[in-house]
Design a protein around this motif. Structure first.
Motif, PDB file in Angstrom:
ATOM      1  N   GLU A  89      28.667 -82.325 -11.742  1.00  0.00           N
ATOM      2  CA  GLU A  89      29.392 -82.576 -10.599  1.00  0.00           C
ATOM      3  C   GLU A  89      30.829 -81.837 -10.559  1.00  0.00           C
ATOM      4  O   GLU A  89      31.526 -81.524  -9.615  1.00  0.00           O
ATOM      5  N   THR A  90      31.579 -82.048 -11.938  1.00  0.00           N
ATOM      6  CA  THR A  90      32.771 -81.828 -12.014  1.00  0.00           C
ATOM      7  C   THR A  90      32.875 -80.164 -12.062  1.00  0.00           C
ATOM      8  O   THR A  90      33.889 -79.593 -11.522  1.00  0.00           O
ATOM      9  N   LYS A  91      31.911 -79.661 -12.557  1.00  0.00           N
ATOM     10  CA  LYS A  91      32.084 -77.993 -12.584  1.00  0.00           C
ATOM     11  C   LYS A  91      31.947 -77.513 -11.267  1.00  0.00           C
ATOM     12  O   LYS A  91      32.547 -76.629 -10.929  1.00  0.00           O
ATOM     13  N   VAL A  92      30.927 -77.936 -10.469  1.00  0.00           N
ATOM     14  CA  VAL A  92      30.727 -77.534  -9.111  1.00  0.00           C
ATOM     15  C   VAL A  92      31.979 -77.884  -8.365  1.00  0.00           C
ATOM     16  O   VAL A  92      32.295 -76.870  -7.336  1.00  0.00           O
ATOM     17  N   ALA A  93      32.617 -79.017  -8.151  1.00  0.00           N
ATOM     18  CA  ALA A  93      33.783 -79.181  -7.696  1.00  0.00           C
ATOM     19  C   ALA A  93      35.020 -78.281  -8.112  1.00  0.00           C
ATOM     20  O   ALA A  93      35.711 -77.655  -7.118  1.00  0.00           O
ATOM     21  N   LEU A  94      35.252 -78.134  -9.230  1.00  0.00           N
ATOM     22  CA  LEU A  94      36.126 -77.192  -9.791  1.00  0.00           C
ATOM     23  C   LEU A  94      35.953 -75.795  -9.374  1.00  0.00           C
ATOM     24  O   LEU A  94      36.869 -74.993  -8.858  1.00  0.00           O
ATOM     25  N   VAL A  95      34.746 -75.175  -9.457  1.00  0.00           N
ATOM     26  CA  VAL A  95      34.401 -73.879  -8.878  1.00  0.00           C
ATOM     27  C   VAL A  95      34.692 -73.878  -7.360  1.00  0.00           C
ATOM     28  O   VAL A  95      35.096 -72.704  -6.840  1.00  0.00           O
ATOM     29  N   MET A  96      34.159 -74.853  -6.616  1.00  0.00           N
ATOM     30  CA  MET A  96      34.200 -74.788  -5.138  1.00  0.00           C
ATOM     31  C   MET A  96      35.697 -74.740  -4.803  1.00  0.00           C
ATOM     32  O   MET A  96      36.270 -73.948  -4.063  1.00  0.00           O
ATOM     33  N   ASP A  97      36.724 -75.671  -5.437  1.00  0.00           N
ATOM     34  CA  ASP A  97      38.052 -75.628  -5.178  1.00  0.00           C
ATOM     35  C   ASP A  97      38.726 -74.301  -5.254  1.00  0.00           C
ATOM     36  O   ASP A  97      39.266 -73.916  -4.658  1.00  0.00           O
ATOM     37  N   PHE A  98      38.440 -73.798  -6.671  1.00  0.00           N
ATOM     38  CA  PHE A  98      38.954 -72.477  -7.029  1.00  0.00           C
ATOM     39  C   PHE A  98      38.771 -71.331  -6.009  1.00  0.00           C
ATOM     40  O   PHE A  98      39.707 -70.661  -5.801  1.00  0.00           O
ATOM     41  N   ALA A  99      37.380 -71.365  -5.567  1.00  0.00           N
ATOM     42  CA  ALA A  99      36.881 -70.317  -4.765  1.00  0.00           C
ATOM     43  C   ALA A  99      37.682 -70.519  -3.239  1.00  0.00           C
ATOM     44  O   ALA A  99      38.312 -69.549  -2.620  1.00  0.00           O
ATOM     45  N   ALA A 100      37.568 -71.798  -2.979  1.00  0.00           N
ATOM     46  CA  ALA A 100      38.520 -71.967  -1.642  1.00  0.00           C
ATOM     47  C   ALA A 100      39.843 -71.617  -1.751  1.00  0.00           C
ATOM     48  O   ALA A 100      40.558 -71.191  -0.735  1.00  0.00           O
ATOM     49  N   ARG A 101      40.664 -72.051  -2.709  1.00  0.00           N
ATOM     50  CA  ARG A 101      42.069 -71.701  -2.915  1.00  0.00           C
ATOM     51  C   ARG A 101      42.153 -70.204  -2.997  1.00  0.00           C
ATOM     52  O   ARG A 101      43.376 -69.954  -2.393  1.00  0.00           O
ATOM     53  N   HIS A 102      41.246 -69.306  -3.357  1.00  0.00           N
ATOM     54  CA  HIS A 102      41.327 -68.061  -3.264  1.00  0.00           C
ATOM     55  C   HIS A 102      40.843 -67.341  -1.827  1.00  0.00           C
ATOM     56  O   HIS A 102      40.594 -66.228  -2.056  1.00  0.00           O
ATOM     57  N   GLN A 103      40.368 -68.359  -1.168  1.00  0.00           N
ATOM     58  CA  GLN A 103      39.599 -67.775   0.117  1.00  0.00           C
ATOM     59  C   GLN A 103      38.336 -66.888  -0.070  1.00  0.00           C
ATOM     60  O   GLN A 103      38.405 -65.930   0.698  1.00  0.00           O
ATOM     61  N   HIS A 104      37.725 -67.249  -1.102  1.00  0.00           N
ATOM     62  CA  HIS A 104      36.507 -66.555  -1.290  1.00  0.00           C
ATOM     63  C   HIS A 104      35.158 -67.503  -0.891  1.00  0.00           C
ATOM     64  O   HIS A 104      35.328 -68.726  -1.183  1.00  0.00           O
ATOM     65  N   PRO A 105      34.336 -66.956  -0.338  1.00  0.00           N
ATOM     66  CA  PRO A 105      33.129 -68.028   0.135  1.00  0.00           C
ATOM     67  C   PRO A 105      32.043 -68.271  -1.093  1.00  0.00           C
ATOM     68  O   PRO A 105      31.069 -68.538  -0.730  1.00  0.00           O
ATOM     69  N   LEU A 106      32.482 -67.893  -2.316  1.00  0.00           N
ATOM     70  CA  LEU A 106      31.674 -68.147  -3.547  1.00  0.00           C
ATOM     71  C   LEU A 106      31.065 -69.621  -3.376  1.00  0.00           C
ATOM     72  O   LEU A 106      31.714 -70.657  -3.057  1.00  0.00           O
ATOM     73  N   GLN A 107      29.579 -69.792  -3.553  1.00  0.00           N
ATOM     74  CA  GLN A 107      28.998 -71.250  -3.518  1.00  0.00           C
ATOM     75  C   GLN A 107      28.577 -71.304  -4.829  1.00  0.00           C
ATOM     76  O   GLN A 107      27.831 -70.864  -5.443  1.00  0.00           O
ATOM     77  N   CYS A 108      28.824 -72.794  -5.414  1.00  0.00           N
ATOM     78  CA  CYS A 108      28.319 -73.224  -6.512  1.00  0.00           C
ATOM     79  C   CYS A 108      27.566 -74.438  -6.166  1.00  0.00           C
ATOM     80  O   CYS A 108      28.247 -75.350  -5.675  1.00  0.00           O
ATOM     81  N   THR A 109      26.043 -74.797  -6.645  1.00  0.00           N
ATOM     82  CA  THR A 109      25.572 -76.002  -6.339  1.00  0.00           C
ATOM     83  C   THR A 109      25.026 -76.357  -7.667  1.00  0.00           C
ATOM     84  O   THR A 109      24.927 -76.021  -8.577  1.00  0.00           O
ATOM     85  N   MET A 110      24.389 -77.571  -7.668  1.00  0.00           N
ATOM     86  CA  MET A 110      23.728 -78.241  -8.788  1.00  0.00           C
ATOM     87  C   MET A 110      22.474 -78.844  -7.987  1.00  0.00           C
ATOM     88  O   MET A 110      22.281 -79.279  -6.919  1.00  0.00           O
ATOM     89  N   GLU A 111      21.376 -78.938  -8.979  1.00  0.00           N
ATOM     90  CA  GLU A 111      19.947 -79.361  -8.762  1.00  0.00           C
ATOM     91  C   GLU A 111      19.430 -80.003  -9.855  1.00  0.00           C
ATOM     92  O   GLU A 111      19.632 -79.379 -11.230  1.00  0.00           O
TER      93      GLU A 111
END
Ligand code: TYC
Length: 113
Positions: A89-111
């Protein structure tokens, strides 16, 4: 004789009281479930940015990151690591936040694995 006080010192020796009692053979140490963290391909996030994400958040070398980024680019997605629920959960949140802050649509999910 059945409850002879002399025999009572050895309670199970002769009264069949243990019939139907299964002793536990396997210790019940349930491992917590593990979760796959994945990144998804898109048409806009720069390759260099994805490589940087893999190095920064998943501890990969530059060579490992390039290889995995190219796998995602070609196949659409890839598992980047397997973690406990909290770490995933932490990894997903960190990656999604980092991508958004750089205005990239990169998606990271967990399953769940
Ligand atoms: N497809 C992207 C491009 O051509 C690169 C990319 C790779 C984007 C992996 C996201 O998870 C990803 N710029």
């Amino acid at each position: 004789m059945f409850h002879d006080p002399i025999m009572m010192a050895d309670r199970d020796s002769d009264d069949d009281s243990d019939i139907g009692v299964k002793l536990e053979t396997r210790p019940k140490t349930k491992r917590p479930p593990l979760y796959k963290v994945m990144i998804l391909n898109d048409d806009y996030t720069p390759m260099e940015f994805v490589v940087h994400v893999l190095e920064r958040f998943f501890g990969m070398t530059n060579a490992q990151s390039i290889e995995l980024m190219l796998t995602v680019h070609e196949k659409g997605l890839a598992v980047v690591g397997v973690f406990s629920h909290e770490i995933a959960e932490t990894k997903v949140a960190l990656v999604m936040d980092f991508a958004a802050r750089h205005q990239h649509p990169l998606q990271c999910t967990m399953e769940k694995e």
